[in-house]
Design a protein around this motif. Structure first.
Motif, PDB file in Angstrom:
ATOM      1  N   GLY A 101       0.816  -1.204   0.000  1.00  6.20           N
ATOM      2  CA  GLY A 101       0.000   0.000   0.000  1.00  6.20           C
ATOM      3  C   GLY A 101       0.850   1.255   0.000  1.00  6.20           C
ATOM      4  N   LYS A 102       1.996   1.189   0.665  1.00  4.79           N
ATOM      5  CA  LYS A 102       2.893   2.337   0.736  1.00  4.79           C
ATOM      6  C   LYS A 102       3.486   2.673  -0.626  1.00  4.79           C
ATOM      7  CE  LYS A 102       5.924   5.261   2.625  1.00  4.79           C
ATOM      8  NZ  LYS A 102       5.542   6.542   3.250  1.00  4.79           N
ATOM      9  N   VAL A 103       3.870   1.634  -1.393  1.00  5.04           N
ATOM     10  CA  VAL A 103       4.520   1.881  -2.684  1.00  5.04           C
ATOM     11  C   VAL A 103       3.560   1.765  -3.864  1.00  5.04           C
ATOM     12  CG1 VAL A 103       6.779   1.145  -1.834  1.00  5.04           C
ATOM     13  CG2 VAL A 103       5.243  -0.547  -2.857  1.00  5.04           C
ATOM     14  N   GLY A 104       2.309   1.360  -3.591  1.00  5.51           N
ATOM     15  CA  GLY A 104       1.326   1.257  -4.659  1.00  5.51           C
ATOM     16  C   GLY A 104       1.566   0.091  -5.590  1.00  5.51           C
ATOM     17  N   LEU A 105       2.112  -1.016  -5.070  1.00  4.52           N
ATOM     18  CA  LEU A 105       2.389  -2.192  -5.879  1.00  4.52           C
ATOM     19  C   LEU A 105       1.788  -3.433  -5.222  1.00  4.52           C
ATOM     20  CD1 LEU A 105       6.189  -1.584  -6.612  1.00  4.52           C
ATOM     21  CD2 LEU A 105       4.309  -1.246  -8.216  1.00  4.52           C
ATOM     22  N   GLU A 106       1.460  -4.426  -6.033  1.00  2.00           N
ATOM     23  CA  GLU A 106       0.988  -5.699  -5.486  1.00  2.00           C
ATOM     24  C   GLU A 106       2.205  -6.591  -5.260  1.00  2.00           C
ATOM     25  OE1 GLU A 106      -2.019  -9.412  -6.533  1.00  2.00           O
ATOM     26  OE2 GLU A 106      -2.123  -7.551  -7.693  1.00  2.00           O
ATOM     27  N   GLY A 136      12.534 -10.221 -15.275  1.00  2.00           N
ATOM     28  CA  GLY A 136      12.873  -9.548 -14.027  1.00  2.00           C
ATOM     29  C   GLY A 136      11.640  -9.064 -13.302  1.00  2.00           C
ATOM     30  N   THR A 137      11.873  -8.305 -12.259  1.00  2.00           N
ATOM     31  CA  THR A 137      10.796  -7.841 -11.400  1.00  2.00           C
ATOM     32  C   THR A 137      11.228  -6.541 -10.724  1.00  2.00           C
ATOM     33  OG1 THR A 137       9.365  -8.495  -9.545  1.00  2.00           O
ATOM     34  CG2 THR A 137      11.642  -9.189  -9.429  1.00  2.00           C
ATOM     35  N   THR A 138      10.366  -6.005  -9.892  1.00  2.00           N
ATOM     36  CA  THR A 138      10.726  -4.827  -9.095  1.00  2.00           C
ATOM     37  C   THR A 138      10.898  -5.258  -7.646  1.00  2.00           C
ATOM     38  OG1 THR A 138       9.502  -3.329 -10.543  1.00  2.00           O
ATOM     39  CG2 THR A 138      10.034  -2.525  -8.330  1.00  2.00           C
ATOM     40  N   LYS A 139      12.101  -5.169  -7.159  1.00  3.51           N
ATOM     41  CA  LYS A 139      12.386  -5.501  -5.762  1.00  3.51           C
ATOM     42  C   LYS A 139      12.014  -4.307  -4.887  1.00  3.51           C
ATOM     43  CE  LYS A 139      16.224  -6.514  -2.610  1.00  3.51           C
ATOM     44  NZ  LYS A 139      17.702  -6.697  -2.517  1.00  3.51           N
ATOM     45  N   THR A 140      11.259  -4.573  -3.838  1.00  3.93           N
ATOM     46  CA  THR A 140      10.820  -3.504  -2.941  1.00  3.93           C
ATOM     47  C   THR A 140      11.222  -3.848  -1.515  1.00  3.93           C
ATOM     48  OG1 THR A 140       8.914  -3.071  -4.365  1.00  3.93           O
ATOM     49  CG2 THR A 140       8.819  -2.191  -2.136  1.00  3.93           C
ATOM     50  N   GLN A 141      11.745  -2.871  -0.794  1.00  2.00           N
ATOM     51  CA  GLN A 141      12.096  -3.116   0.602  1.00  2.00           C
ATOM     52  C   GLN A 141      11.922  -1.854   1.427  1.00  2.00           C
ATOM     53  OE1 GLN A 141      16.164  -4.510   0.565  1.00  2.00           O
ATOM     54  NE2 GLN A 141      17.003  -2.453   0.478  1.00  2.00           N
TER      55      GLN A 141
END
Length: 194
Positions: A101-106, A136-141
């Motif tokens: 929810g913070k980054v707007g991604l599932e 590839g993908t989007t890594k979120t942390q």
């Protein structure tokens, strides 16, 4: 006349004092700001980074346009995880939903991993040159602090904090080396393999 005014003022003051002493139940109840027992997370140092998980470099000098399917090898594996630096009462999946929810991604649920095997990628090659086919993908942390709703009136720091890492759905593509691509895109990260 002065006595009547004084008596009137005293009556008014006594009436006000009586109202002030009425039980709180008669006053309008304060609205609750949160659901008692619910939790929320605040986030800091949140980042979103395109990450290549599979790639394969090929050359096309046969002339004409061809469609090529290749087996792209694993170069990076990502695992969705929530690490508690302090405290233990943290639901990993709830934290990841909050981060999403913070980054707007599932984001993927805790314990999920990117494909650890070769990825089959098909791409249409239209010009001569060297190509990189990739997935590839989007890594979120981010780093979290957990709060709990206390009696519906305030958020209280639980003392639980730590780090969460996850990623989005897989994206695949191909690029011809030397082609201009948008900065920060997955393709821009794939160019390092040219």
């Amino acid at each position: 006349m002065r006595n009547k005014i004084t008596a009137g003022l005293m009556t008014t003051c006594l009436s006000a004092a009586t109202l002030a002493l009425l039980p709180a139940g008669n006053a309008q109840a304060a609205e609750m700001m949160c659901n008692p027992g619910s939790v929320k997370y605040t986030w800091s140092t949140v980042s979103k980074t395109p990450t290549i998980t599979h790639r394969r470099a090929i050359e096309h000098y046969t002339g004409g346009t061809i469609t090529k399917t290749v087996s792209a090898q694993v170069v990076t594996t990502l695992t969705a995880s929530v690490t508690a630096t302090a405290g233990a009462e943290v639901s990993g999946n709830v934290a990841l939903v909050s981060l999403g929810g913070k980054v707007g991604l599932e984001l993927k649920a805790e314990g999920s991993r990117t494909n650890t095997r070769t990825e089959s990628i098909t791409h249409r090659l239209t010009q001569r040159g060297k190509y990189v086919l990739y997935a590839g993908t989007t890594k979120t942390q981010g780093y979290y602090t957990q709060f709990r709703c206390d009696r519906g009136t305030r958020w209280v720091n639980t003392g639980n904090y730590g780090k969460a890492v996850s990623f989005t759905v897989t994206t695949e593509g191909g690029l011809r080396c030397g082609t201009s691509v948008p900065a920060g895109s997955l393709a821009s990260y794939a160019k390092r393999y040219c």
